[in-house]
Motif scaffolding. Sequence first.
Motif, short mmCIF file in Angstrom:
data_model
loop_
_atom_site.label_atom_id
_atom_site.label_comp_id
_atom_site.label_asym_id
_atom_site.label_seq_id
_atom_site.Cartn_x
_atom_site.Cartn_y
_atom_site.Cartn_z
N GLU A 16 0.83 -1.21 0.00
CA GLU A 16 0.00 0.00 0.00
C GLU A 16 0.86 1.26 0.00
OE1 GLU A 16 -2.46 -0.61 3.38
OE2 GLU A 16 -3.71 -2.12 2.39
N ARG A 17 1.95 1.23 0.78
CA ARG A 17 2.87 2.38 0.79
C ARG A 17 3.49 2.57 -0.58
NH1 ARG A 17 4.20 0.48 6.07
NH2 ARG A 17 5.99 -0.67 5.26
N PHE A 18 3.83 1.45 -1.23
CA PHE A 18 4.41 1.51 -2.57
C PHE A 18 3.45 2.18 -3.54
CE2 PHE A 18 4.86 -0.75 -6.73
CZ PHE A 18 6.07 -0.17 -7.12
N LEU A 19 2.19 1.76 -3.51
CA LEU A 19 1.19 2.33 -4.40
C LEU A 19 1.07 3.83 -4.21
CD1 LEU A 19 -1.22 2.21 -6.36
CD2 LEU A 19 -2.66 1.62 -4.41
N PHE A 20 0.98 4.27 -2.98
CA PHE A 20 0.77 5.69 -2.74
C PHE A 20 2.03 6.52 -2.97
CE2 PHE A 20 -2.90 3.90 -0.46
CZ PHE A 20 -3.88 4.59 -1.13
N ARG A 21 3.21 5.92 -2.81
CA ARG A 21 4.42 6.65 -3.16
C ARG A 21 4.53 6.82 -4.66
NH1 ARG A 21 8.64 7.63 0.34
NH2 ARG A 21 9.23 9.03 -1.38
N VAL A 22 4.12 5.80 -5.42
CA VAL A 22 4.11 5.93 -6.88
C VAL A 22 3.13 7.02 -7.29
CG1 VAL A 22 3.52 4.78 -9.05
CG2 VAL A 22 4.82 3.55 -7.31
N LYS A 23 1.96 6.99 -6.68
CA LYS A 23 0.95 8.01 -6.98
C LYS A 23 1.48 9.40 -6.68
CE LYS A 23 -3.87 9.25 -5.99
NZ LYS A 23 -5.08 8.89 -5.23
N ALA A 24 2.12 9.57 -5.54
CA ALA A 24 2.68 10.87 -5.16
C ALA A 24 3.79 11.29 -6.11
CB ALA A 24 3.20 10.81 -3.73
N LEU A 25 4.62 10.33 -6.52
CA LEU A 25 5.71 10.62 -7.45
C LEU A 25 5.17 11.18 -8.76
CD1 LEU A 25 8.70 10.34 -8.40
CD2 LEU A 25 8.11 8.02 -9.13
N LEU A 26 4.17 10.53 -9.29
CA LEU A 26 3.63 10.96 -10.59
C LEU A 26 2.85 12.26 -10.49
CD1 LEU A 26 2.54 7.53 -12.08
CD2 LEU A 26 4.70 8.74 -12.33
N HIS A 27 2.13 12.43 -9.39
CA HIS A 27 1.34 13.65 -9.23
C HIS A 27 2.21 14.86 -8.95
CE1 HIS A 27 -2.89 11.78 -8.34
NE2 HIS A 27 -2.42 11.50 -9.53
N SER A 28 3.42 14.63 -8.45
CA SER A 28 4.30 15.76 -8.12
C SER A 28 5.13 16.21 -9.32
CB SER A 28 5.24 15.39 -6.97
OG SER A 28 6.15 14.37 -7.39
N THR A 29 5.04 15.48 -10.42
CA THR A 29 5.79 15.86 -11.61
C THR A 29 4.92 16.69 -12.54
OG1 THR A 29 5.15 13.88 -12.84
CG2 THR A 29 7.14 13.74 -11.46
N SER A 30 5.57 17.36 -13.46
CA SER A 30 4.81 18.23 -14.38
C SER A 30 5.00 17.80 -15.83
CB SER A 30 5.28 19.68 -14.22
OG SER A 30 6.68 19.77 -14.47
N ASN A 31 5.25 16.50 -16.04
CA ASN A 31 5.53 16.04 -17.41
C ASN A 31 4.32 15.40 -18.07
OD1 ASN A 31 5.33 13.69 -16.00
ND2 ASN A 31 7.19 12.77 -16.84
N GLY A 32 3.15 15.59 -17.50
CA GLY A 32 1.93 15.08 -18.15
C GLY A 32 1.54 13.69 -17.75
N CYS A 33 2.25 13.08 -16.81
CA CYS A 33 1.87 11.73 -16.36
C CYS A 33 0.57 11.81 -15.57
CB CYS A 33 2.96 11.13 -15.47
SG CYS A 33 4.39 10.56 -16.37
N THR A 34 -0.27 10.82 -15.76
CA THR A 34 -1.49 10.72 -14.97
C THR A 34 -1.51 9.36 -14.29
OG1 THR A 34 -2.73 9.82 -16.84
CG2 THR A 34 -2.79 12.21 -16.52
N PHE A 35 -2.34 9.26 -13.29
CA PHE A 35 -2.36 8.04 -12.48
C PHE A 35 -3.80 7.63 -12.24
CE2 PHE A 35 -2.30 5.82 -8.42
CZ PHE A 35 -1.14 5.07 -8.49
N TRP A 36 -4.16 6.43 -12.70
CA TRP A 36 -5.52 5.91 -12.52
C TRP A 36 -5.47 4.69 -11.63
CZ3 TRP A 36 -9.25 5.88 -17.23
CH2 TRP A 36 -9.19 7.13 -17.90
N MET A 37 -6.53 4.50 -10.85
CA MET A 37 -6.69 3.25 -10.12
C MET A 37 -8.03 2.65 -10.54
SD MET A 37 -5.15 3.78 -6.32
CE MET A 37 -6.31 5.03 -5.81
N GLY A 38 -8.04 1.35 -10.80
CA GLY A 38 -9.28 0.78 -11.31
C GLY A 38 -9.60 -0.60 -10.80
#
Length: 230
Positions: A157-179
């Motif tokens: 769970e920590r891994f998932l949310f760190r990945v999410k935080a990593l992508l959301h903190s960048t400005s290169n157009g990456c998006t993060f979906w959970m499904g």
Amino acid sequence: MAEDEDYGFPTLCSATFLSWYLVLFEVNLTVLGKLVKEVVRLEKVRPGFQPVNVHTLLIRLQKNVNVVVALVSMCRTHDKVTLHAMAVKYGGKFVDSFLKAFDFLQVHFQMHNEAILLLVKELQKATRTIQTLCSEAKGLKQTVITSKIPATKRSLERFLFRVKALLHSTSNGCTFWMGNLKHKDLRGQVVSSQAYVDDGIDSIDEDPEGAVDVDPQGSVPSASENSENE
């Protein structure tokens, strides 16, 4: 495993296989731990050090990830409960150690985003299998595995949310979906959602425009599903 299948290891046989598997996990964890300490130390001494050094460290991290993915994936063809228990326990420990390098990954994400995304996506091959192992163990009441699940689940769970935080903190157009993901067993067969009582965390895929998705189908998985992408 056939007695004469040594795969380049003369002493490897069915009697020594579990010991061999455990040692590989422990050695890989030790190597990763030393690498993480090196990364942390270098960042303190030389913040934002040279790209060539970053690239070298990312390659070494990738090798560690490749090993853990290979070890965890062996559970798909070997049904020993003890083997599965080792994968759950040491897979969780590996993720814990890997998370200590996340600050380093975040600092260098802009310059090395392809290599870092590859690291994350590759590691998720192992985390998906571990999720399946946890769910099957709960369904089958395999206590040798279920006793190890809480700590490992927290790591995932920590891994998932760190990945999410990593992508959301960048400005290169990456998006993060959970499904919502399909429920599959270790051999990739779709099974009833009632078969498992636990949930899986994700898979990350990169689309042609660079978006990074945790399953492109849409909603956040609950804490009681287990699955993989199609």
